[in-house]
Each structure stands twice: as structure tokens, then as C-alpha cells.
Motif scaffolding. Structure first.
Motif, PDB file in Angstrom:
ATOM      1  N   PRO A  74       0.679  -1.638  -0.172  1.00  0.00           N
ATOM      2  CA  PRO A  74      -0.068   0.247  -0.222  1.00  0.00           C
ATOM      3  C   PRO A  74       0.419   1.213   0.064  1.00  0.00           C
ATOM      4  O   PRO A  74       2.412   1.191   0.248  1.00  0.00           O
ATOM      5  CB  PRO A  74      -0.842  -0.177   1.447  1.00  0.00           C
TER       6      PRO A  74
ATOM      7  N   ASP B  21      -6.185   1.126   4.388  1.00  0.00           N
ATOM      8  CA  ASP B  21      -5.578   1.158   3.175  1.00  0.00           C
ATOM      9  C   ASP B  21      -5.661   1.228   1.763  1.00  0.00           C
ATOM     10  O   ASP B  21      -6.600   0.847   1.810  1.00  0.00           O
ATOM     11  CB  ASP B  21      -4.691  -0.134   3.345  1.00  0.00           C
ATOM     12  N   VAL B  22      -4.781   2.043   1.407  1.00  0.00           N
ATOM     13  CA  VAL B  22      -4.542   3.118  -0.370  1.00  0.00           C
ATOM     14  C   VAL B  22      -3.793   1.891  -0.662  1.00  0.00           C
ATOM     15  O   VAL B  22      -2.563   2.396  -0.709  1.00  0.00           O
ATOM     16  CB  VAL B  22      -5.038   4.354  -0.494  1.00  0.00           C
TER      17      VAL B  22
ATOM     18  N   GLU C  94      -4.654   2.801  -6.917  1.00  0.00           N
ATOM     19  CA  GLU C  94      -6.365   3.149  -6.720  1.00  0.00           C
ATOM     20  C   GLU C  94      -6.760   4.748  -6.325  1.00  0.00           C
ATOM     21  O   GLU C  94      -6.523   5.202  -6.221  1.00  0.00           O
ATOM     22  CB  GLU C  94      -6.642   2.402  -5.768  1.00  0.00           C
TER      23      GLU C  94
ATOM     24  N   VAL D 166     -10.329   5.530  -3.675  1.00  0.00           N
ATOM     25  CA  VAL D 166     -10.917   5.492  -2.543  1.00  0.00           C
ATOM     26  C   VAL D 166     -11.679   6.415  -2.320  1.00  0.00           C
ATOM     27  O   VAL D 166     -11.038   7.814  -2.165  1.00  0.00           O
ATOM     28  CB  VAL D 166     -10.236   5.099  -1.038  1.00  0.00           C
TER      29      VAL D 166
ATOM     30  N   THR E  21      -2.887   7.992  -7.654  1.00  0.00           N
ATOM     31  CA  THR E  21      -3.806   7.656  -6.684  1.00  0.00           C
ATOM     32  C   THR E  21      -4.875   8.908  -5.718  1.00  0.00           C
ATOM     33  O   THR E  21      -3.965   9.980  -5.780  1.00  0.00           O
ATOM     34  CB  THR E  21      -2.423   7.034  -5.692  1.00  0.00           C
TER      35      THR E  21
ATOM     36  N   LEU F  20      -7.398  10.022  -2.931  1.00  0.00           N
ATOM     37  CA  LEU F  20      -8.361   9.276  -1.976  1.00  0.00           C
ATOM     38  C   LEU F  20      -9.219  10.805  -1.781  1.00  0.00           C
ATOM     39  O   LEU F  20      -8.746  11.894  -1.789  1.00  0.00           O
ATOM     40  CB  LEU F  20      -7.005   9.589  -0.913  1.00  0.00           C
TER      41      LEU F  20
END
Length: 260
Positions: free
Chosen positions: A9, A32-33, A37, A39, A197, A199
Motif C-alpha cells: 500500500p 490501506d490505499v 487506487e 478511494v 492514486t 483519496l
């Protein structure tokens, strides 16, 4: 090193707690990322979503718990947090642009001041990132001459100019008029296609369904449920998740009805 292991991660969050006076907003959150990804964090207002995001780059210091970016623990006392923040792009709901600087200068200032790039190199990078978000022609405009959607795209370009490992978005469309939301979400969708990535804290459920690798539903300082969009939207395991998403769906239905 763990940072070079493809499956490790890129963000690890362990048992985060945060309190503001008598109000405990994070109650032992772990997450966890993975690299590439997207998220998306959803949930009612005041439930700790933005606080969790801000703990990743230590704009908010948790009371306890740990956060790692790659192999580095950013919550460790000896961590060089300014170096970490240079690798974590942050986009706020209220843009946070310098009103006295042009769009080009807003984007170039980070690479010049933080990464010590020569002026011409930083300006060339800034032009590239403004073009990336569809604003090449606004390079010499000041924030006061831009729409809300354009301001937010400049803010995204500014974050991208730092070549971050991850991008954090804290309700990036909440301050925008409805007709301007799409242009910002389109940029974020393109970043997802480029395997950035991300978030993202948002109320944009259409974006979450279409783009998220995984959705986190938070309430009361806890992660209530997480999973791929199909699971949370159509087969939620927790009744509270289904109730929240049902209310959101009803709200959007009402707005669409009002709008004709």
C-alpha cells in the motif's frame, strides 16, 4: 524497500484517533490505499471524513495512531513533514489560490519555492499542467477573473505540478454551482484513467459509482463499511449504509424533479 514493492500500500493508516475538545471525530480508523487506487470516502457531515484526509499529510495531527506514505511514517516525530507534503497533492473545497498571482504563477510557485526548480522550468511545467486541466488559455488570468470551476482546476494543476505520489481531494465540488461541477469531475476522471492514486471525500455519488475502486462509508468516527461501488450501492451489508445511500438517492431524485 517496501516503497518499491508493487503490491505494498502507498498509504497505510492504523488506529487513528482525533478529538476536538469533548468531540471525538476519529475513533480508531485503519485504512490501506494501494497504488493507482481511487478511494472515495462518503458519509454524513461531521463524521470525520475531512479530518481523516488531513491526517494523511499532517495538516491535522492525530492524537494517536500512525500514518505511512510508502515506507515513511509521517506521524513519527522525526519525520520531515514538509518533504512529505511535497509528495501529497491536496485540493480543498475553497480553492486556496493566491488572488494576487496569475493562474500560471499559482501553479509555478510550488515547484519554484519547494522543489527549487529554475523559473523557466517551473513556468513550462505550470503551462503543461494548466493544459492538462484544459486551462492553457487562462494562464495569465487572475483568480478573480475565473469561474469557480476554473479556480478549482487551477488548484488541481497546482497540486499536479508537484508531481505527487497521491492526490487528496476534500469535497472539491461542494463550493461550486451545479453547472460547474462536471468540468472538475471530468479532470478527476481523467486522473483516475492515468492511474493517479486518489483519496476523495465527496458527496458526488455518480462520480463515486463510476470512478471509485473502493468506497468507504464513515459515520460517527468509524468506518462502517467499505467495498467496491457495486457492493455498497446495490448490496450493502450494513443497514446504515443502505439507509444513507437511499437518502442520497432520494435527494438527487428530488433535485432532478425540481429541475425538470
Amino acid at each position: 524497500m517496501p516503497s518499491q514493492v508493487p503490491d505494498a500500500p502507498i498509504i497505510r493508516i492504523r488506529d487513528l484517533h482525533k478529538r476536538y475538545g469533548a468531540l471525538e471525530v476519529l475513533k480508531g480508523v485503519s485504512l490501506d490505499v494501494s497504488r493507482g487506487e481511487v478511494v472515495v470516502i462518503i458519509g454524513p457531515s461531521g463524521t470525520g471524513k475531512s479530518t481523516l484526509l488531513r491526517c494523511v499529510n499532517q495538516l491535522t495531527r492525530p492524537d494517536s495512531g500512525q500514518v505511512w506514505l510508502d515506507a515513511e511514517e509521517v506521524t513519527a516525530p522525526e519525520c520531515n513533514i514538509n518533504a512529505v507534503r511535497a509528495e501529497v497533492g491536496m485540493v480543498f473545497q475553497d480553492f486556496n489560490l493566491f488572488n494576487h498571482l496569475t493562474a500560471l504563477r499559482n501553479v509555478a510557485v510550488g515547484p519554484m519555492k519547494v522543489k527549487r526548480l529554475p523559473r523557466e522550468e517551473a513556468y513550462e511545467l505550470a503551462r503543461e499542467e494548466l493544459a492538462r486541466v484544459g486551462l492553457a488559455e487562462k494562464a495569465n488570468s487572475y483568480p478573480g477573473q475565473l469561474s469557480g470551476g476554473q479556480k478549482q482546476r487551477v488548484a488541481i494543476a497546482r497540486a499536479l505540478a508537484m508531481k505527487p505520489k497521491v492526490m487528496l481531494f476534500d469535497e472539491p465540488t461542494s463550493a461550486l454551482d451545479p453547472e460547474l461541477i462536471g468540468e472538475v469531475l471530468d479532470v478527476m476522471k481523467q486522473l483516475a484513467k492515468e492511474h493517479m492514486t486518489m483519496l476523495v471525500v465527496t458527496h458526488e455519488m455518480g462520480f463515486a459509482r463510476e470512478v471509485a475502486s473502493r468506497i468507504i462509508f464513515m459515520e460517527g468516527g468509524y468506518i462502517v463499511e467499505e467495498g467496491p461501488p457495486a457492493q455498497l450501492f446495490y448490496a450493502a451489508k450494513q443497514p446504515r449504509t443502505a439507509e444513507f445511500l437511499g437518502k442520497i438517492a432520494d435527494l438527487y431524485g428530488e433535485e432532478q424533479a425540481v429541475g425538470g
